[in-house]
Design a protein around this motif. Structure first.
Motif: not given
Length: 632
Positions: A376-381, A414-421
């Motif tokens: 999975v690739y995660s991108y926030t904008c 378990l929770t894991l934060p995702l930064e953009s990219g």
């Protein structure tokens, strides 16, 4: 294999009793700043791997993010109208499927038709099926897919985190104490009197959005699919509560609001430090430990029972042992998703751990090759121009993934934060033994979820071969052009009618219900579907020839009766399914869609073919066959 109504009802009753025993208590969960996080990751979530954004090539980030924005700008990301418990509901996320030419992905009675990614070394028939911008976007996502295939295959046993070094980030003991006390307060609040008042306040919202969460708990924003799988005991119980069967089933949501204040809910600049067992204190469950231990055994029993009854797949081919992923990884499709929390009227709180607001509920990704990984690739904008959410306020809530062991309320979540990219991989059997959810941040988010879809009965090549198999029993007179059946064996005729139904309901109806929406962006599927429709018309002719043979008085008694029963079974199924699809096309939800996205109840059975009586009244034909059997 489908479960019987009695069996499903019994499971709901058992699950309801289990959740009633759990009551209002919250199950603990850990984030990166919590003591024991790394030990929990290593011991219970070892199939999860995080690749930080800075460890990917900068150029790849640029191409992929531009591709995602291009797809959204062109309107290619659409909400799906899917089927849940005999009801049509819209997905909360907008999505599109990209992948190998001719591949599809099926979930919740919905088949998605892949827009082919245009790679340099794969010949895509009809290179001009879309405009240059869309073709470039598809190629960029193919490049990401190629990167994932190589990267996942190179991971070694024990790899958990791939990142650039930003410095050691150790949580202070005082901060850990604050976090632990916050968990304790959450647990107390969930058992207090305020619980009931908050439940009543949220009841209206919950019922209003029950359809939405009914979908998302069964499939993924990072995946999806139609069959029920293990680990859905909590989902089933929540639905029964929403439908008024039991007001005591659902755990209290009082402490959930506090969950969004949990330390990992803010975008962190953290680097995980490996903690050995000697460095980490045991993870006690405190007040939760006693009831959890009592329930664990009975939950495991139900998990085993459900696992024996579950069978995934595309829904039409004969049951067969599920294929297992071996050799190098080759992701064949990616499901693209987009959600903007600001555009959602209400996001449901995660009800079992207090993790925060969910964009997508607990689920397994479905219809995948057994033990195949998911990337999975995660991108926030912030907006459609692609302004990244990186570098914003430290207090800005970021997107997270939550994980739990399916059917296990003893092991903390378990929770894991995702930064953009950022990217993450679910390897080995993690997807089948665990469930994951997506916890919403503040900014809009794209995800590209790459998977090894189980496509044994879900490719264009497959259905074309099925058509040829059926049509091989049809003879065309070269002089007159008239048709006749070559073989009249009941088993041969039955197989032809089964293929007939598969072509109509798993492909043509699915395409005209929603698949044709993408034709205005990419025309790759247009000609293949036109050919499938021509083949289907010939199968309609074969059905009429089959009927004529059954009604012929000179046929032997026993053989004639067997053929009539075979035909009646196929026609009855066809008649029921046609009515279901007509109802879906004319449902109130379908009518809310703009014309270019609306389902089409395509009357393609009204064929101008002199070899087939018109109109083809299926109900009348069924009556004729039933009358014939009655007279035998």
């Amino acid at each position: 294999m489908k479960r019987s109504g009695d069996s499903e009802g019994e499971k709901r009753r058992k699950r309801r009793r289990l959740l009633q025993e759990l009551g209002d208590q919250k199950i603990p969960f850990l984030g990166p700043s919590d003591r024991g996080f790394q030990q929990l990751w290593d011991s219970s979530y070892s199939g999860l791997v995080l690749r930080r954004s800075c460890s990917l090539p900068t150029e790849l980030h640029g191409r992929v993010q531009a591709a995602l924005l291009t797809l959204r700008r062109k309107g290619c990301l659409l909400k799906d109208l899917v089927r849940v418990r005999d009801r049509d509901v819209f997905t909360a996320v907008s999505r599109a499927l990209l992948g190998e030419p001719g591949h599809t992905y099926r979930y919740l009675d919905t088949r998605l038709f892949a827009i082919p990614w245009h790679s340099e070394d794969v010949e895509v028939k009809g290179q001009n099926c879309c405009d240059p911008d869309l073709r470039a976007a598809c190629k960029a996502l193919w490049e990401l897919n190629t990167f994932f295939c190589s990267d996942v295959s190179q991971l070694k046993e024990g790899d958990r985190l791939t990142q650039c070094v930003k410095g050691e980030a150790e949580a202070k003991k005082g901060e850990e104490g604050d976090t632990e006390s916050k968990h304790s307060e959450d647990s107390k609040n969930s058992e207090g009197g305020d619980s009931e008042s908050r439940q009543s306040e949220e009841g209206d919202t919950e019922s209003k959005h029950s359809e939405e969460w009914d979908i998302e708990s069964k499939h993924s924003e990072e995946g999806c699919s139609g069959s029920k799988q293990e680990g859905e005991w909590e989902t089933e119980l929540r639905h029964s509560s929403e439908e008024g069967e039991s007001s005591q089933v659902k755990p209290s949501e009082t402490s959930v609001a506090a969950g969004s204040e949990h330390s990992e809910g803010k975008c962190p600049d953290w680097a995980t430090k490996a903690l050995s067992v000697s460095e980490t204190e045991p993870m006690g469950l405190g007040a939760h430990e006693k009831p959890v231990a009592q329930l664990k055994h009975s939950l495991s029993d139900h998990h085993i029972q459900d696992k024996e009854e579950y069978a995934g797949g595309q829904g039409c081919s004969q049951p067969s042992p599920p294929p297992v992923c071996t050799g190098p990884v080759k992701f064949n499709v990616t499901l693209l998703n987009y959600m903007d929390p600001a555009a959602m009227s209400q996001l449901k709180e995660e009800p079992y751990y207090g993790m925060g607001k969910m964009a997508v509920g607990w689920h397994h990704d479905e219809n995948l090759i057994t033990h195949s990984p998911v990337a999975v690739y995660s991108y926030t904008c912030h907006d459609d121009k692609g302004e990244s959410s990186e570098g914003g306020s430290a207090e800005k809530a970021c997107w997270r993934i939550g994980l739990k062991v399916a059917w296990d309320i003893h092991t903390p979540g378990l929770t894991l934060p995702l930064e953009s990219g950022d990217c993450y991989y679910m390897r080995d059997d993690l997807n089948s033994t665990h469930q994951h959810c997506v916890l919403a941040g503040d900014a809009a988010r794209f995800s590209s979820t790459h998977r090894v879809a189980e496509c044994s009965s879900g490719t264009l090549t497959y259905i074309q071969s099925r058509c040829q198999e059926a049509l091989s029993n049809l003879h065309t007179d070269p002089e007159t052009g008239s048709y006749s059946l070559l073989a009249l064996l009941p088993r041969t005729l039955q197989n032809c009618e089964e293929i007939h139904n598969e072509v109509e309901f798993e492909w043509l109806r699915q395409y005209w219900f929603q698949g044709q929406r993408y034709a205005r962006f990419c025309s790759w599927w247009t000609r293949p579907m036109e050919q499938l429709e021509k083949d289907w018309r010939l199968m309609e002719t074969m059905t009429m020839l089959f009927l004529a043979t059954v009604e012929e008085e000179g046929q032997a008694g026993e053989g004639r009766r067997e053929m009539a029963e075979t035909l009646l079974s196929a026609l009855t199924d066809r008649h029921q399914q046609r009515q279901t699809w007509r109802d879906r096309c004319h449902s109130s939800l379908a009518q809310t869609l703009p014309p270019e996205e609306a389902p089409v109840d395509r009357p393609f059975w009204g064929v101008d073919d002199p070899g087939m009586p018109l109109p083809f009244d299926l109900a009348d034909i069924i009556n004729r066959v039933e009358s014939l059997l009655w007279r035998m």
